[in-house]
Design an enzyme around this catalytic site. Structure first.
Site, short mmCIF file in Angstrom:
data_model
loop_
_atom_site.label_atom_id
_atom_site.label_comp_id
_atom_site.label_asym_id
_atom_site.label_seq_id
_atom_site.Cartn_x
_atom_site.Cartn_y
_atom_site.Cartn_z
N SER A 253 0.87 -1.17 0.00
CA SER A 253 0.00 0.00 0.00
C SER A 253 0.90 1.22 0.00
O SER A 253 1.95 1.23 0.64
CB SER A 253 -0.89 -0.02 1.25
OG SER A 253 -0.86 1.23 1.89
N LYS A 254 0.48 2.24 -0.74
CA LYS A 254 1.34 3.41 -0.85
C LYS A 254 1.55 4.09 0.50
O LYS A 254 2.45 4.89 0.67
CB LYS A 254 0.77 4.39 -1.88
CG LYS A 254 0.86 3.79 -3.28
CD LYS A 254 0.81 4.78 -4.41
CE LYS A 254 1.05 4.03 -5.72
NZ LYS A 254 0.67 4.69 -6.92
N ARG A 255 0.71 3.74 1.46
CA ARG A 255 0.84 4.38 2.77
C ARG A 255 1.79 3.63 3.70
O ARG A 255 2.12 4.10 4.77
CB ARG A 255 -0.54 4.51 3.41
CG ARG A 255 -1.38 5.62 2.81
CD ARG A 255 -2.74 5.68 3.47
NE ARG A 255 -3.44 4.39 3.30
CZ ARG A 255 -4.23 4.12 2.28
NH1 ARG A 255 -4.41 5.00 1.34
NH2 ARG A 255 -4.81 2.95 2.17
#
Ligand code: GLU
Length: 483
Positions: A253-255
Protein backbone atom coordinates in the site's frame (compact mmCIF):
# COMPACT_ATOMS: atom_id res chain seq x y z
CA UNK A 1 9.98 -5.63 -40.16
CA UNK A 2 8.05 -3.16 -38.03
CA UNK A 3 10.03 -1.31 -35.41
CA UNK A 4 9.91 -2.72 -31.88
CA UNK A 5 8.21 -0.09 -29.72
CA UNK A 6 7.26 -0.12 -26.05
CA UNK A 7 5.82 2.56 -23.82
CA UNK A 8 5.44 3.56 -20.18
CA UNK A 9 2.18 5.41 -19.69
CA UNK A 10 1.87 6.77 -16.16
CA UNK A 11 -0.93 8.92 -14.91
CA UNK A 12 0.90 11.91 -13.47
CA UNK A 13 -0.75 11.66 -10.10
CA UNK A 14 2.38 11.90 -8.01
CA UNK A 15 5.94 10.78 -7.59
CA UNK A 16 7.52 7.87 -9.42
CA UNK A 17 6.59 4.76 -7.48
CA UNK A 18 8.66 1.59 -7.37
CA UNK A 19 5.96 -0.28 -9.35
CA UNK A 20 5.95 2.30 -12.14
CA UNK A 21 9.73 2.46 -12.09
CA UNK A 22 9.88 -1.30 -12.62
CA UNK A 23 7.51 -1.14 -15.59
CA UNK A 24 9.54 1.68 -17.09
CA UNK A 25 12.81 -0.13 -16.44
CA UNK A 26 11.62 -3.34 -18.08
CA UNK A 27 10.39 -1.28 -21.05
CA UNK A 28 13.73 0.44 -21.26
CA UNK A 29 15.84 -2.70 -20.96
CA UNK A 30 13.93 -4.58 -23.59
CA UNK A 31 13.81 -1.60 -25.95
CA UNK A 32 17.57 -1.17 -25.71
CA UNK A 33 18.18 -4.87 -26.05
CA UNK A 34 16.10 -5.08 -29.20
CA UNK A 35 17.29 -1.76 -30.60
CA UNK A 36 13.70 -0.56 -30.47
CA UNK A 37 12.11 2.62 -29.18
CA UNK A 38 10.95 3.48 -25.68
CA UNK A 39 8.13 6.01 -25.39
CA UNK A 40 7.01 7.76 -22.19
CA UNK A 41 3.58 9.30 -22.47
CA UNK A 42 1.21 10.70 -19.90
CA UNK A 43 -2.35 9.63 -19.25
CA UNK A 44 -3.56 12.84 -17.70
CA UNK A 45 -7.25 12.82 -18.60
CA UNK A 46 -8.36 12.14 -15.04
CA UNK A 47 -8.20 15.75 -13.93
CA UNK A 48 -9.42 14.97 -10.43
CA UNK A 49 -6.26 12.97 -9.75
CA UNK A 50 -3.96 15.22 -11.68
CA UNK A 51 -0.91 16.63 -9.94
CA UNK A 52 0.80 19.44 -11.79
CA UNK A 53 4.32 18.40 -10.89
CA UNK A 54 3.54 14.76 -11.67
CA UNK A 55 5.04 14.80 -15.17
CA UNK A 56 8.35 16.32 -14.09
CA UNK A 57 8.59 14.14 -11.09
CA UNK A 58 8.08 10.98 -13.19
CA UNK A 59 10.67 12.04 -15.75
CA UNK A 60 13.18 13.22 -13.14
CA UNK A 61 12.80 9.98 -11.25
CA UNK A 62 13.51 7.95 -14.39
CA UNK A 63 16.42 10.16 -15.31
CA UNK A 64 17.92 9.76 -11.85
CA UNK A 65 17.62 5.98 -12.13
CA UNK A 66 19.54 6.07 -15.37
CA UNK A 67 16.60 5.24 -17.64
CA UNK A 68 16.29 7.32 -20.79
CA UNK A 69 13.65 7.41 -23.51
CA UNK A 70 13.35 8.10 -27.19
CA UNK A 71 10.06 9.99 -27.30
CA UNK A 72 8.18 11.96 -24.67
CA UNK A 73 6.80 15.35 -23.66
CA UNK A 74 10.26 16.83 -23.16
CA UNK A 75 11.95 15.76 -26.39
CA UNK A 76 8.96 15.24 -28.66
CA UNK A 77 8.91 12.53 -31.30
CA UNK A 78 7.12 11.50 -34.47
CA UNK A 79 3.91 10.33 -32.75
CA UNK A 80 3.21 13.19 -30.36
CA UNK A 81 1.81 14.93 -28.53
CA UNK A 82 2.72 12.67 -25.62
CA UNK A 83 0.15 13.98 -23.19
CA UNK A 84 -3.37 12.63 -23.52
CA UNK A 85 -5.15 15.91 -22.85
CA UNK A 86 -3.37 17.30 -25.92
CA UNK A 87 -4.50 14.37 -28.05
CA UNK A 88 -8.25 14.60 -27.61
CA UNK A 89 -8.78 15.71 -31.23
CA UNK A 90 -7.13 12.53 -32.45
CA UNK A 91 -9.73 10.30 -30.84
CA UNK A 92 -12.89 11.67 -32.49
CA UNK A 93 -12.68 9.73 -35.80
CA UNK A 94 -12.51 6.48 -33.86
CA UNK A 95 -15.54 7.45 -31.76
CA UNK A 96 -17.44 8.18 -34.97
CA UNK A 97 -16.37 4.88 -36.50
CA UNK A 98 -17.61 2.90 -33.50
CA UNK A 99 -20.91 4.80 -33.36
CA UNK A 100 -21.50 4.32 -37.08
CA UNK A 101 -20.79 0.61 -37.06
CA UNK A 102 -23.02 0.17 -34.02
CA UNK A 103 -20.11 -1.09 -31.90
CA UNK A 104 -20.77 1.81 -29.55
CA UNK A 105 -23.90 3.72 -28.55
CA UNK A 106 -24.95 6.77 -26.59
CA UNK A 107 -26.09 6.13 -23.06
CA UNK A 108 -28.29 8.66 -21.26
CA UNK A 109 -28.41 6.94 -17.88
CA UNK A 110 -27.79 9.30 -15.01
CA UNK A 111 -25.65 8.41 -12.02
CA UNK A 112 -28.86 7.94 -10.05
CA UNK A 113 -30.26 5.53 -12.68
CA UNK A 114 -27.08 3.49 -12.60
CA UNK A 115 -26.96 3.38 -8.85
CA UNK A 116 -30.53 2.17 -8.69
CA UNK A 117 -29.73 -0.56 -11.20
CA UNK A 118 -26.68 -1.66 -9.24
CA UNK A 119 -28.68 -1.74 -6.03
CA UNK A 120 -31.31 -3.96 -7.63
CA UNK A 121 -28.72 -6.33 -9.02
CA UNK A 122 -26.97 -6.61 -5.70
CA UNK A 123 -30.26 -7.24 -3.91
CA UNK A 124 -30.94 -10.06 -6.38
CA UNK A 125 -27.52 -11.53 -5.64
CA UNK A 126 -26.16 -10.70 -9.09
CA UNK A 127 -22.83 -9.22 -9.99
CA UNK A 128 -23.42 -5.53 -10.72
CA UNK A 129 -23.01 -4.89 -14.44
CA UNK A 130 -24.52 -2.35 -16.76
CA UNK A 131 -27.71 -3.90 -18.14
CA UNK A 132 -27.51 -2.35 -21.56
CA UNK A 133 -30.76 -0.45 -21.08
CA UNK A 134 -29.70 2.30 -23.55
CA UNK A 135 -28.67 -0.22 -26.22
CA UNK A 136 -31.94 0.05 -28.10
CA UNK A 137 -33.36 3.50 -27.51
CA UNK A 138 -35.98 4.72 -29.94
CA UNK A 139 -35.50 8.14 -31.57
CA UNK A 140 -38.37 9.40 -29.37
CA UNK A 141 -36.67 8.26 -26.17
CA UNK A 142 -33.45 9.92 -27.27
CA UNK A 143 -35.30 13.13 -28.05
CA UNK A 144 -36.91 13.11 -24.63
CA UNK A 145 -33.55 12.67 -22.89
CA UNK A 146 -32.03 15.47 -24.94
CA UNK A 147 -34.97 17.71 -24.13
CA UNK A 148 -34.34 17.00 -20.45
CA UNK A 149 -30.83 18.33 -20.99
CA UNK A 150 -29.10 15.01 -20.40
CA UNK A 151 -25.62 14.65 -21.85
CA UNK A 152 -24.83 11.15 -23.08
CA UNK A 153 -21.78 9.09 -22.39
CA UNK A 154 -20.68 6.65 -25.07
CA UNK A 155 -20.57 2.96 -24.29
CA UNK A 156 -18.92 0.11 -26.06
CA UNK A 157 -21.34 -2.65 -27.01
CA UNK A 158 -19.74 -5.82 -25.66
CA UNK A 159 -20.42 -8.75 -28.01
CA UNK A 160 -22.30 -11.64 -26.41
CA UNK A 161 -21.01 -15.19 -25.90
CA UNK A 162 -17.48 -14.47 -26.93
CA UNK A 163 -14.29 -15.80 -25.44
CA UNK A 164 -11.50 -13.25 -25.60
CA UNK A 165 -8.17 -15.02 -25.45
CA UNK A 166 -4.60 -13.82 -25.75
CA UNK A 167 -1.09 -15.11 -25.19
CA UNK A 168 0.50 -12.93 -22.56
CA UNK A 169 4.30 -12.84 -22.62
CA UNK A 170 4.36 -13.50 -18.89
CA UNK A 171 1.06 -15.08 -17.93
CA UNK A 172 0.88 -17.18 -21.11
CA UNK A 173 -2.63 -18.16 -22.17
CA UNK A 174 -5.28 -15.86 -20.71
CA UNK A 175 -8.97 -15.83 -21.53
CA UNK A 176 -12.10 -14.02 -20.46
CA UNK A 177 -15.76 -14.47 -21.29
CA UNK A 178 -17.43 -11.45 -22.77
CA UNK A 179 -20.64 -12.25 -20.92
CA UNK A 180 -18.94 -11.26 -17.68
CA UNK A 181 -18.25 -7.79 -19.02
CA UNK A 182 -20.94 -5.12 -19.16
CA UNK A 183 -21.06 -2.44 -21.85
CA UNK A 184 -18.48 0.04 -20.62
CA UNK A 185 -18.09 3.76 -21.03
CA UNK A 186 -15.51 4.87 -23.56
CA UNK A 187 -16.31 8.58 -23.62
CA UNK A 188 -17.64 10.45 -20.61
CA UNK A 189 -20.45 13.01 -20.92
CA UNK A 190 -17.83 15.77 -20.88
CA UNK A 191 -16.31 14.33 -24.05
CA UNK A 192 -13.17 12.98 -22.37
CA UNK A 193 -12.31 9.40 -23.29
CA UNK A 194 -11.82 6.87 -20.51
CA UNK A 195 -8.54 5.07 -19.89
CA UNK A 196 -9.48 1.87 -21.74
CA UNK A 197 -10.40 3.67 -24.91
CA UNK A 198 -7.67 6.30 -25.01
CA UNK A 199 -4.99 3.75 -24.21
CA UNK A 200 -5.72 1.59 -27.25
CA UNK A 201 -5.85 4.60 -29.53
CA UNK A 202 -2.54 5.89 -28.21
CA UNK A 203 -0.95 2.47 -28.44
CA UNK A 204 -2.22 2.14 -32.00
CA UNK A 205 -1.29 5.65 -33.13
CA UNK A 206 2.13 5.38 -31.50
CA UNK A 207 2.68 2.00 -33.19
CA UNK A 208 3.35 0.21 -29.91
CA UNK A 209 4.21 -3.43 -30.46
CA UNK A 210 4.40 -4.67 -26.88
CA UNK A 211 2.41 -3.37 -23.91
CA UNK A 212 4.17 -3.97 -20.59
CA UNK A 213 2.16 -3.01 -17.53
CA UNK A 214 1.10 -4.13 -14.07
CA UNK A 215 -1.17 -7.09 -13.53
CA UNK A 216 -3.85 -4.82 -12.08
CA UNK A 217 -4.65 -4.03 -15.71
CA UNK A 218 -5.18 -7.64 -16.74
CA UNK A 219 -8.98 -7.35 -16.60
CA UNK A 220 -8.83 -4.27 -18.81
CA UNK A 221 -7.11 -6.19 -21.55
CA UNK A 222 -10.15 -8.11 -22.90
CA UNK A 223 -12.02 -4.80 -23.12
CA UNK A 224 -9.14 -3.33 -25.04
CA UNK A 225 -8.88 -6.31 -27.38
CA UNK A 226 -12.60 -6.10 -28.18
CA UNK A 227 -12.18 -2.46 -29.15
CA UNK A 228 -9.14 -3.14 -31.33
CA UNK A 229 -11.20 -5.77 -33.10
CA UNK A 230 -14.25 -3.54 -33.50
CA UNK A 231 -12.04 -0.89 -35.07
CA UNK A 232 -10.25 -3.40 -37.28
CA UNK A 233 -6.89 -2.57 -35.72
CA UNK A 234 -4.02 -4.96 -35.03
CA UNK A 235 -3.70 -6.02 -31.38
CA UNK A 236 -0.28 -5.51 -29.77
CA UNK A 237 1.40 -8.10 -27.60
CA UNK A 238 0.92 -7.90 -23.84
CA UNK A 239 3.13 -8.58 -20.84
CA UNK A 240 1.45 -8.19 -17.46
CA UNK A 241 3.85 -7.93 -14.53
CA UNK A 242 2.90 -9.62 -11.28
CA UNK A 243 2.44 -7.51 -8.17
CA UNK A 244 5.20 -6.36 -5.89
CA UNK A 245 4.38 -7.45 -2.34
CA UNK A 246 5.66 -5.86 0.84
CA UNK A 247 7.97 -7.91 3.10
CA UNK A 248 5.04 -9.60 4.88
CA UNK A 249 3.80 -10.77 1.50
CA UNK A 250 0.83 -8.45 1.57
CA UNK A 251 -0.22 -6.20 -1.22
CA UNK A 252 1.90 -3.08 -1.07
CA UNK A 253 0.00 0.00 0.00
CA UNK A 254 1.34 3.41 -0.85
CA UNK A 255 0.84 4.38 2.77
CA UNK A 256 3.05 1.62 4.14
CA UNK A 257 6.03 3.34 5.69
CA UNK A 258 8.07 0.24 6.51
CA UNK A 259 9.37 0.20 2.96
CA UNK A 260 10.61 2.95 0.76
CA UNK A 261 8.43 3.11 -2.30
CA UNK A 262 9.15 6.33 -4.11
CA UNK A 263 12.25 6.86 -6.22
CA UNK A 264 12.53 10.39 -4.88
CA UNK A 265 13.08 9.00 -1.38
CA UNK A 266 15.95 6.81 -2.49
CA UNK A 267 17.59 9.82 -3.98
CA UNK A 268 17.05 11.83 -0.81
CA UNK A 269 18.45 9.12 1.43
CA UNK A 270 21.59 8.77 -0.64
CA UNK A 271 21.05 5.47 -2.39
CA UNK A 272 23.05 5.05 -5.57
CA UNK A 273 20.89 5.04 -8.70
CA UNK A 274 22.75 2.14 -10.28
CA UNK A 275 22.09 0.05 -7.17
CA UNK A 276 18.40 0.94 -7.16
CA UNK A 277 18.18 0.09 -10.86
CA UNK A 278 19.88 -3.22 -10.22
CA UNK A 279 17.52 -3.95 -7.33
CA UNK A 280 14.37 -3.05 -9.27
CA UNK A 281 15.44 -5.19 -12.22
CA UNK A 282 15.37 -8.19 -9.89
CA UNK A 283 11.77 -7.53 -8.80
CA UNK A 284 10.29 -10.29 -10.89
CA UNK A 285 13.13 -10.97 -13.29
CA UNK A 286 15.67 -13.64 -12.47
CA UNK A 287 18.99 -13.79 -14.25
CA UNK A 288 20.38 -17.07 -15.51
CA UNK A 289 23.26 -17.58 -13.07
CA UNK A 290 23.83 -16.85 -9.39
CA UNK A 291 25.21 -13.37 -9.95
CA UNK A 292 22.97 -10.56 -8.72
CA UNK A 293 25.06 -7.47 -9.31
CA UNK A 294 24.68 -6.05 -12.79
CA UNK A 295 25.66 -2.87 -14.53
CA UNK A 296 23.12 -1.25 -16.78
CA UNK A 297 24.84 -2.68 -19.85
CA UNK A 298 24.75 -6.16 -18.37
CA UNK A 299 21.08 -5.78 -17.56
CA UNK A 300 20.36 -4.76 -21.13
CA UNK A 301 22.25 -7.73 -22.43
CA UNK A 302 20.73 -10.29 -20.08
CA UNK A 303 17.19 -9.06 -19.52
CA UNK A 304 14.57 -11.34 -20.96
CA UNK A 305 10.79 -11.36 -20.49
CA UNK A 306 10.89 -15.15 -20.59
CA UNK A 307 12.61 -15.04 -17.21
CA UNK A 308 10.06 -12.72 -15.61
CA UNK A 309 8.00 -14.55 -13.03
CA UNK A 310 4.26 -15.01 -12.98
CA UNK A 311 4.28 -14.93 -9.20
CA UNK A 312 4.55 -11.75 -7.18
CA UNK A 313 7.92 -10.29 -6.31
CA UNK A 314 8.59 -9.56 -2.65
CA UNK A 315 10.14 -6.23 -1.80
CA UNK A 316 13.04 -6.92 0.50
CA UNK A 317 14.49 -3.79 2.11
CA UNK A 318 17.44 -5.72 3.55
CA UNK A 319 18.40 -6.92 0.13
CA UNK A 320 18.21 -3.41 -1.24
CA UNK A 321 20.43 -2.15 1.58
CA UNK A 322 22.87 -5.00 1.06
CA UNK A 323 23.01 -4.25 -2.64
CA UNK A 324 23.43 -0.53 -2.16
CA UNK A 325 26.28 -1.19 0.24
CA UNK A 326 27.98 -3.32 -2.41
CA UNK A 327 27.88 -0.32 -4.75
CA UNK A 328 28.90 2.17 -2.05
CA UNK A 329 31.96 0.11 -1.20
CA UNK A 330 33.05 0.20 -4.81
CA UNK A 331 32.35 3.90 -5.28
CA UNK A 332 34.73 6.81 -5.04
CA UNK A 333 34.84 8.25 -1.51
CA UNK A 334 34.45 11.72 -2.98
CA UNK A 335 31.15 10.72 -4.55
CA UNK A 336 29.81 9.22 -1.33
CA UNK A 337 30.99 12.26 0.64
CA UNK A 338 29.01 14.48 -1.68
CA UNK A 339 25.91 12.45 -0.92
CA UNK A 340 26.57 12.14 2.81
CA UNK A 341 27.64 15.68 3.61
CA UNK A 342 24.21 17.34 3.24
CA UNK A 343 22.85 14.87 5.79
CA UNK A 344 25.52 15.80 8.33
CA UNK A 345 24.80 19.45 7.67
CA UNK A 346 21.06 19.05 7.91
CA UNK A 347 21.51 17.26 11.22
CA UNK A 348 23.55 20.21 12.45
CA UNK A 349 26.74 18.16 12.78
CA UNK A 350 28.69 20.26 10.33
CA UNK A 351 28.27 23.90 9.27
CA UNK A 352 26.70 24.90 5.96
CA UNK A 353 30.00 26.18 4.61
CA UNK A 354 33.10 24.16 5.23
CA UNK A 355 36.72 25.24 5.37
CA UNK A 356 39.12 23.15 3.27
CA UNK A 357 40.22 21.40 6.50
CA UNK A 358 36.64 20.58 7.39
CA UNK A 359 36.05 19.29 3.92
CA UNK A 360 39.03 17.02 4.19
CA UNK A 361 37.84 15.89 7.60
CA UNK A 362 34.38 15.04 6.24
CA UNK A 363 35.95 13.13 3.38
CA UNK A 364 38.01 11.08 5.82
CA UNK A 365 35.03 10.51 8.05
CA UNK A 366 32.97 9.14 5.16
CA UNK A 367 35.93 7.03 4.09
CA UNK A 368 36.09 5.60 7.60
CA UNK A 369 32.50 4.33 7.34
CA UNK A 370 32.33 3.62 3.63
CA UNK A 371 32.57 -0.16 4.08
CA UNK A 372 29.65 -0.10 6.44
CA UNK A 373 27.32 2.50 4.96
CA UNK A 374 24.11 1.12 3.50
CA UNK A 375 22.97 4.52 2.25
CA UNK A 376 24.53 7.93 2.58
CA UNK A 377 22.10 9.38 5.14
CA UNK A 378 23.14 6.65 7.55
CA UNK A 379 26.40 8.49 8.13
CA UNK A 380 24.63 10.65 10.71
CA UNK A 381 23.87 7.78 13.07
CA UNK A 382 27.01 5.79 12.29
CA UNK A 383 29.38 8.65 13.03
CA UNK A 384 27.50 9.91 16.04
CA UNK A 385 30.44 9.37 18.43
CA UNK A 386 32.38 12.11 16.66
CA UNK A 387 29.85 14.75 17.44
CA UNK A 388 28.75 14.13 21.02
CA UNK A 389 30.13 15.84 24.08
CA UNK A 390 30.29 12.75 26.25
CA UNK A 391 30.97 9.20 25.33
CA UNK A 392 28.22 6.69 26.07
CA UNK A 393 29.59 3.72 27.95
CA UNK A 394 27.34 0.70 28.23
CA UNK A 395 27.78 -1.99 30.92
CA UNK A 396 30.18 -4.03 28.85
CA UNK A 397 32.32 -0.98 28.15
CA UNK A 398 32.26 0.03 31.80
CA UNK A 399 33.36 -3.45 32.87
CA UNK A 400 36.19 -3.32 30.37
CA UNK A 401 37.37 0.04 31.64
CA UNK A 402 37.19 -1.13 35.26
CA UNK A 403 39.83 -3.78 34.59
CA UNK A 404 43.22 -3.31 36.17
CA UNK A 405 45.14 -2.63 32.97
CA UNK A 406 42.82 0.12 31.75
CA UNK A 407 44.15 3.11 33.75
CA UNK A 408 47.71 2.01 33.05
CA UNK A 409 47.16 1.86 29.31
CA UNK A 410 45.14 5.08 29.23
CA UNK A 411 47.59 6.97 31.44
CA UNK A 412 50.46 6.03 29.20
CA UNK A 413 48.46 6.87 26.08
CA UNK A 414 47.50 10.26 27.52
CA UNK A 415 51.16 11.10 28.04
CA UNK A 416 51.83 10.25 24.40
CA UNK A 417 48.88 12.30 23.23
CA UNK A 418 49.84 15.38 25.19
CA UNK A 419 53.39 15.24 23.93
CA UNK A 420 52.35 14.62 20.32
CA UNK A 421 53.56 17.11 17.75
CA UNK A 422 51.23 15.72 15.13
CA UNK A 423 48.11 13.59 15.22
CA UNK A 424 48.24 11.71 11.96
CA UNK A 425 47.34 8.07 11.48
CA UNK A 426 51.03 7.15 11.36
CA UNK A 427 51.85 9.21 14.43
CA UNK A 428 49.03 7.52 16.33
CA UNK A 429 50.27 4.11 15.31
CA UNK A 430 53.68 4.97 16.74
CA UNK A 431 52.12 6.35 19.92
CA UNK A 432 50.16 3.17 20.59
CA UNK A 433 53.28 1.17 19.92
CA UNK A 434 55.06 3.27 22.53
CA UNK A 435 52.26 2.55 25.02
CA UNK A 436 52.80 -1.13 24.40
CA UNK A 437 56.52 -0.81 25.07
CA UNK A 438 55.98 1.22 28.20
CA UNK A 439 53.16 -0.81 29.77
CA UNK A 440 53.80 -4.26 28.38
CA UNK A 441 50.10 -4.60 27.46
CA UNK A 442 49.28 -5.64 23.93
CA UNK A 443 46.50 -7.01 21.75
CA UNK A 444 42.99 -6.64 23.06
CA UNK A 445 44.09 -5.15 26.39
CA UNK A 446 45.84 -2.40 24.53
CA UNK A 447 43.71 -1.67 21.49
CA UNK A 448 40.29 -2.46 22.88
CA UNK A 449 40.92 -0.33 25.94
CA UNK A 450 41.80 2.68 23.85
CA UNK A 451 38.92 2.06 21.46
CA UNK A 452 36.33 1.68 24.20
CA UNK A 453 37.65 4.64 26.16
CA UNK A 454 37.44 6.97 23.18
CA UNK A 455 34.42 5.67 21.33
CA UNK A 456 32.40 3.73 23.89
CA UNK A 457 32.21 0.92 21.33
CA UNK A 458 33.82 -2.51 21.40
CA UNK A 459 33.85 -2.65 17.63
CA UNK A 460 34.09 0.02 15.06
CA UNK A 461 36.02 1.46 12.20
CA UNK A 462 39.80 1.72 11.92
CA UNK A 463 41.12 2.84 15.31
CA UNK A 464 44.02 5.06 14.24
CA UNK A 465 41.85 6.84 11.72
CA UNK A 466 39.06 7.30 14.25
CA UNK A 467 41.51 8.81 16.76
CA UNK A 468 42.96 11.05 14.10
CA UNK A 469 39.48 12.31 13.20
CA UNK A 470 38.53 12.85 16.83
CA UNK A 471 41.61 15.07 17.11
CA UNK A 472 44.14 15.62 19.82
CA UNK A 473 41.96 17.80 22.03
CA UNK A 474 38.95 15.52 22.11
CA UNK A 475 41.08 12.44 22.65
CA UNK A 476 42.94 14.02 25.51
CA UNK A 477 39.76 15.42 27.09
CA UNK A 478 37.95 12.08 26.88
CA UNK A 479 40.81 10.21 28.55
CA UNK A 480 41.19 12.79 31.26
CA UNK A 481 37.53 12.62 32.07
CA UNK A 482 37.79 8.85 32.45
CA UNK A 483 40.90 8.86 34.58
N1 GLU B 1 -2.05 5.04 -16.80
C1 GLU B 1 -2.06 3.64 -16.56
C2 GLU B 1 -1.39 3.39 -15.22
O1 GLU B 1 -0.69 4.25 -14.73
C3 GLU B 1 -1.35 2.92 -17.68
C4 GLU B 1 -1.76 1.53 -17.87
C5 GLU B 1 -1.18 0.95 -19.14
O2 GLU B 1 0.03 0.89 -19.23
O3 GLU B 1 -1.96 0.59 -20.01
O4 GLU B 1 -1.57 2.36 -14.62
Amino acid sequence: MAEFRVRYAPSPTGHLHIGGARTALFDYLIARKQSGKFVVRFEDTDQTRHVESGVDSQLNGLKWLGVDWDESVDIGGPYGPYRQTERLHLYQPFVDQLLESGAAYRCYCSEADLEKERGEQEAAGQMPMYSGRCRHLTPEQVEAFVAEGRKPSIRFRVPENRVIAFEDRIREHVEFESNGIGDFIIVRPDGIPTYNFAVILDDHLMKISLVIRGEEHLTNTPRQIMMYEALGLPVPEFAHLALILNPDRKKMSKRDESIIQFIEQYKELGYLPEAVMNFIALLGWSPKGEEEIFTREELIEQFDLDRVSKSPAVFDMDKLNWMNNVYIKKADTARITKLALPHLQKAGKLPETLSPEQEQWAHELVGLYQEQLRYAAEIVTLSELFFREDVNYDDEAKAMLAEEHAPVVLGSFLKQVEAAAEFTVDALKAMIKAVQTETGYKGKQLFMTIRVALTGQMHGPDLNMALHLLGKETVSARIKKLL
